[in-house]
Design a protein around this motif. Structure first.
Motif, short mmCIF file in Angstrom:
data_model
loop_
_atom_site.label_atom_id
_atom_site.label_comp_id
_atom_site.label_asym_id
_atom_site.label_seq_id
_atom_site.Cartn_x
_atom_site.Cartn_y
_atom_site.Cartn_z
N ASN A 1 0.70 -1.32 0.02
CA ASN A 1 -0.05 0.03 0.04
C ASN A 1 0.87 1.14 0.07
N ARG A 2 2.24 1.07 0.22
CA ARG A 2 3.12 2.04 0.13
C ARG A 2 4.31 1.97 -0.86
N ARG A 3 3.86 1.42 -1.85
CA ARG A 3 4.75 0.98 -2.62
C ARG A 3 5.17 1.99 -3.92
N THR A 4 4.28 3.19 -3.85
CA THR A 4 4.62 4.26 -4.79
C THR A 4 5.42 5.42 -3.97
N SER A 5 5.78 5.13 -2.69
CA SER A 5 6.54 6.25 -1.89
C SER A 5 7.84 6.10 -2.58
N ASN A 6 8.29 7.45 -2.69
CA ASN A 6 9.61 7.61 -3.11
C ASN A 6 10.76 7.87 -1.91
N SER A 7 10.12 7.84 -0.65
CA SER A 7 10.87 8.16 0.33
C SER A 7 11.10 7.02 1.51
N ARG A 8 12.13 6.24 1.68
CA ARG A 8 12.11 5.24 2.66
C ARG A 8 12.28 5.79 4.18
N GLY A 9 12.66 7.15 4.09
CA GLY A 9 12.55 7.64 5.41
C GLY A 9 11.03 8.03 5.85
N MET A 10 10.29 8.17 5.05
CA MET A 10 8.68 8.45 5.33
C MET A 10 8.10 7.16 5.72
N LEU A 11 8.55 5.97 5.28
CA LEU A 11 8.01 4.85 5.76
C LEU A 11 8.47 4.57 7.11
N PHE A 12 9.74 4.91 7.38
CA PHE A 12 10.37 4.65 8.66
C PHE A 12 9.61 5.62 9.66
N TYR A 13 9.38 6.92 9.14
CA TYR A 13 8.52 7.73 10.09
C TYR A 13 7.12 7.27 10.38
N ARG A 14 6.32 6.86 9.25
CA ARG A 14 5.21 6.17 9.33
C ARG A 14 5.00 4.93 10.37
N LEU A 15 6.20 4.12 10.35
CA LEU A 15 6.07 2.98 10.93
C LEU A 15 6.36 3.24 12.61
N LEU A 16 7.06 4.13 12.85
CA LEU A 16 7.21 4.71 14.16
C LEU A 16 6.26 5.28 14.68
N GLN A 17 5.37 6.17 14.01
CA GLN A 17 4.25 7.01 14.36
C GLN A 17 3.36 5.79 14.95
N GLN A 18 3.30 4.56 14.03
CA GLN A 18 2.41 3.72 14.79
C GLN A 18 2.81 3.05 15.84
N ALA A 19 4.17 2.67 16.10
CA ALA A 19 4.71 2.05 16.96
C ALA A 19 4.33 2.70 18.17
N VAL A 20 4.47 3.77 18.56
CA VAL A 20 4.17 4.47 19.71
C VAL A 20 2.51 4.74 20.11
N VAL A 21 1.69 4.23 19.24
CA VAL A 21 0.26 4.03 19.90
C VAL A 21 -0.08 2.88 19.58
N THR A 22 0.64 1.60 19.23
CA THR A 22 0.34 0.11 19.35
C THR A 22 0.57 -0.55 20.44
N ALA A 23 -0.33 -1.23 21.29
CA ALA A 23 -0.11 -1.84 22.41
C ALA A 23 1.15 -2.87 22.42
N PRO A 24 1.39 -2.99 23.64
CA PRO A 24 2.78 -3.80 23.91
C PRO A 24 2.47 -5.18 23.56
N VAL A 25 3.40 -5.91 23.19
CA VAL A 25 3.26 -7.50 22.99
C VAL A 25 4.53 -7.96 23.33
N THR A 26 4.33 -9.30 24.06
CA THR A 26 5.58 -9.89 24.46
C THR A 26 6.02 -11.18 23.51
N TYR A 27 7.08 -11.77 23.60
CA TYR A 27 7.50 -12.99 23.14
C TYR A 27 6.47 -14.19 23.38
#
Length: 322
Positions: A289-315
């Motif tokens: 769904n993000r295959r047309t993005s020209n910036s890999r840094g943007m993908l990094f940013y979006r992933l971390l945005q979601q990481a800080v609002v995603t509930a914790p999960v353990t091994y």
């Protein structure tokens, strides 16, 4: 405001190159400060009372609410909660994961980051995959193709026999939904593992991922007959005896099925346990769904945005998932 609607600035909100990444995240303090800005872009929000304002710094990592005195931290309640892995390593993992066009295996991540165990790398990737599903994401719209496909995967966690480790190949059923664009091309997709191709499995999937009023195109399966009654425009194409090949009349789902199978076999060598397949499908959807993005840094940013609002999960949470 939805954090996804904000337009981040390259070089200001996220690094654009690996050298910039190293300059930005050389210390744990820098990593914490970055995650804090992502989690609370408008100022600290107390997880207990909801108070918005400037938090007291109880320690380097502990934040205290000025209203109710509740102590929290930047990583509490996120996928980074209680991790013993340095945040510098976590952010490097997120950067490497999003900067590899086809993704990375746990073994590859372990080697690149010099992690002490395969289990650590495997768990980190599964936590990051949890963050690839954005809460409240929009449903597919317009013309949407829906179909099922079998994915061949290899379970290399099978018991070890006297002749060595035994591998068993399984075929797992996956239901797909693909937005079709006019005059040609594909939009967004959704994928999910299902136990069978009955209406009880496919109809709830369609209702969840496809918006009301969309035109849903399927094959002649009886499992989809109730779609019209549920408010969708349903176009059935009976494949049996048709002069038009299935890969032409249902081009979207056939293309996506081929791509996800190739990705599983290529990046992960087909070695995915069936009960964990949904996590890999989430990653494939995130990338597609993000295959047309020209910036890999943007993908990094979006992933971390979601990481800080995603509930914790353990091994244990991951390995118990079935």
């Amino acid at each position: 405001m939805d954090i996804q609607t904000l337009a981040p600035t390259p070089g200001k909100d996220y690094p654009q190159t690996w050298n910039e990444f190293l300059d930005w995240f050389g210390t744990e303090e820098a990593c914490l400060a970055y995650l804090e800005r992502l989690r609370w872009p408008n100022g600290f929000v107390c997880p207990r009372c909801g108070c918005v304002g400037q938090a007291y710094r109880a320690t380097r990592i502990r934040l205290m609410c000025p209203s109710c005195q509740h102590q929290s931290s930047v990583t509490a309640g996120t996928i980074f909660e209680k991790t013993r892995t340095p945040l510098r390593v976590w952010l490097a993992a997120a950067w490497y994961l999003t900067n590899q066009k086809q993704g990375v295996s746990a073994l590859g991540l372990q080697r690149v980051l010099g992690l002490g165990s395969y289990q650590t790398a495997w768990t980190m990737l599964h936590r990051l995959r949890r963050a690839m599903v954005r809460p409240g994401r929009e449903q597919l719209k317009g013309v949407v193709e829906v179909d099922e496909t079998y994915l061949s995967i290899t379970d290399r966690q099978a018991p070890i026999s006297p002749k060595g480790r035994k591998s068993s190949t399984s075929k797992v059923l996956v239901v797909m939904a693909v937005e079709m664009l006019e005059p040609k091309g594909f939009g967004r997709i959704r994928l999910r593992r299902i136990s069978n191709d009955s209406a009880a499995c496919v109809i709830p999937f369609v209702q969840e991922v496809v918006g009301p009023g969309a035109e849903v195109r399927t094959d002649g399966s009886a499992a989809y007959r109730s779609l019209t009654e549920l408010g969708f425009t349903h176009q059935r194409t009976v494949m049996l005896g048709s002069d038009v090949p299935a890969h032409v009349s249902m081009a979207g789902v056939h293309r996506v099925a081929a791509l996800v199978q190739r990705w599983i076999l290529g990046t992960h060598h087909g070695s995915v346990q069936p009960e964990h397949l949904d996590a890999y499908l989430d990653e494939f959807v995130f990338r597609f769904n993000r295959r047309t993005s020209n910036s890999r840094g943007m993908l990094f940013y979006r992933l971390l945005q979601q990481a800080v609002v995603t509930a914790p999960v353990t091994y244990r949470d991951v390995v118990r998932k079935a």
